[in-house]
Design a protein around this motif. Structure first.
Motif, PDB file in Angstrom:
ATOM      1  N   SER A 197      48.737  39.582  35.479  1.00  0.00           N
ATOM      2  CA  SER A 197      48.880  39.161  34.078  1.00  0.00           C
ATOM      3  C   SER A 197      50.202  39.690  33.535  1.00  0.00           C
ATOM      4  CB  SER A 197      47.720  39.696  33.221  1.00  0.00           C
ATOM      5  OG  SER A 197      47.735  41.116  33.212  1.00  0.00           O
ATOM      6  N   GLY A 207      44.638  41.997  29.741  1.00  0.00           N
ATOM      7  CA  GLY A 207      45.030  40.618  30.033  1.00  0.00           C
ATOM      8  C   GLY A 207      43.972  39.591  29.664  1.00  0.00           C
ATOM      9  N   PRO A 226      48.879  34.621  38.160  1.00  0.00           N
ATOM     10  CA  PRO A 226      47.528  34.960  37.686  1.00  0.00           C
ATOM     11  C   PRO A 226      46.481  34.764  38.770  1.00  0.00           C
ATOM     12  CG  PRO A 226      48.199  32.832  36.815  1.00  0.00           C
ATOM     13  CD  PRO A 226      49.388  33.372  37.561  1.00  0.00           C
TER      14      PRO A 226
END
Ligand code: GMT
Length: 402
Positions: A175, A327, A195
């Motif tokens: 993240s 995140g 990600p």
């Protein structure tokens, strides 16, 4: 390999082979790389949890961490470094990709340095395989969260973590939050944000009435929590949240996963007299089934660099309530699939849950928005291609350097 070639790669993957998010991500990455024709070598102290039985195209190499009465702490890092070196000598790896910096990035660098300066020993597996003549391999280190948040910042590990990241050919983080935190508090190296991802076919909405009936009746909302039940997950908050919610709605809680706080959670639930309403499911490689029968997913973590389980819930079209930490806001975005509240604000968390549980239309809209977002930004095939591109870039760079 020439600069333009895209022939299959030999990829060494190192991870903690547990049900923790980093192990899951590494396992799914390896599975998809193998499906794409790459030769994948897992180098771990056990077979990764989601990789049994071992799919074709994947080889497993055991890191045998031998214990000895004199050694209070078995030297895992050394055993891992040797294993990476041996696998490289035998299979000529194009890339070594380690998940979790501590101590995997350090072990990979030790193995790389051994490759550069072959030990020239007799009797080792490696010496017999290649005579100690392999090319150095690029190291990719993927940061997952606690490797930086807890360990990497600790004075005992900070210097060597920073040093090892500097020696990786590429560093990725799951993240932007984690990338920024690493740059600010550990070391300012270039970090690419790649990600986590989800398989939208495996994690999709599905009706499983027989399974659901084991946990709740048709008119009882079923709430799901998935984690490794460690301190950082604030399991006390989870139970307190459930008790608050139960004042307003007759619902059930399903706790998927195992960990050190399970016993205390069990006690709390028992003391509160709701033991029959909380199901401790334990470890399972099939978390999607539990999401698919749930009406709501809840996460009360103190910190999450990403929150893979949140993404998996979104892919199954399950609305999410969670603390908006780390995140997690990047995962849910602005799509309306989740209610994020301040850490520790249990009243607002319970109110948000109640909203979804008492308004089926709102829950359905949130679920559908979450699935759309998961498909739009976190599809496994798209994200795995980003890792593949990174590998090819590094392999081309190595060919250019040679
Ligand atoms: O959360 C855990 O305790 C497990 C941990 C791990 O390293 O396996 O999870 C981390 O990596 C996951 C995969 O990238 C992330 O989804 C989790 O958010 C992250 N955990 C934390 O940051 C606490």
């Amino acid at each position: 390999m020439s600069a333009t070639e895209r022939s299959p790669l030999r990829v060494g993957l190192v991870c903690y082979p547990t049900f923790g998010g980093s192990g899951v991500v590494a396992a799914e990455l390896g599975r998809m790389l193998a499906q794409r024709g790459h030769e994948v070598h897992f180098i771990c102290h056990n077979i990764p949890a989601r990789l049994t039985p071992l799919p074709s195209g994947i080889q497993f190499h055991l890191v045998d961490v031998v214990s000895y009465p004199l050694l209070e702490f078995p030297p895992y890092t050394l055993a891992l470094a040797c294993a990476i070196y041996d696998v490289h000598e035998q299979h000529d790896l194009d890339i070594v990709h380690v998940h979790y910096a501590v101590p995997h990035a350090t072990a990979a660098y030790l193995a790389l340095d051994m490759t550069r300066h072959p030990p020239g020993i007799r009797g080792g597996v490696a010496a017999e395989a290649s005579g100690g003549g392999r090319r150095p391999f690029p190291i990719v280190t993927t940061l997952h969260g606690t490797d930086i948040e807890l360990l990497g910042r600790d004075p005992s590990y900070h210097t060597i973590t920073a040093w090892s990241l500097q020696r990786s050919a590429a560093v990725t983080a799951v993240s932007s939050f984690l990338a920024q935190r690493t740059a600010r508090e550990v070391i300012d190296v270039p970090i690419e944000v790649i990600p986590n991802f989800v398989d939208p076919d495996a994690f999709s909405p599905k009706s499983l009435p027989h399974l659901r009936a084991l946990f709740a009746s048709d008119d009882q909302p079923l709430i799901c929590h998935i984690s490794n039940l460690r301190g950082i997950k604030r399991i006390d908050d989870l139970i307190a949240f459930f008790l608050r919610l139960r004042r307003h709605v007759d619902c059930k809680l399903m706790v998927v996963g195992e960990g050190p706080d399970r016993e205390r959670a069990f006690q709390r639930v028992n003391e509160a007299g709701v033991i029959g309403d909380v199901h401790f499911v334990g470890f399972t490689p099939f978390v999607q089934q539990y999401l698919q029968i749930s009406d709501l997913f809840v996460l009360t973590s103190d910190m999450e660099s990403f929150g893979l389980a949140v993404l998996e819930a979104m892919a199954c079209a399950v609305p999410v309530v969670a603390y908006g930490v780390g995140g997690v806001p990047e995962v849910v975005g602005e799509c309306g699939c989740a209610s994020l509240v301040a850490r520790g604000d249990l009243d607002t968390l319970a109110a948000a849950a109640l909203h979804y549980l008492s308004d089926p239309a709102a829950a359905a809209a949130a679920g559908s928005a979450g699935r759309q977002r998961a498909l739009g930004y976190f599809r496994a095939d798209v994200i795995v291609s980003r890792y593949e591109e990174l590998y090819y870039r590094l392999v081309r760079r190595r060919a250019g350097d040679a």
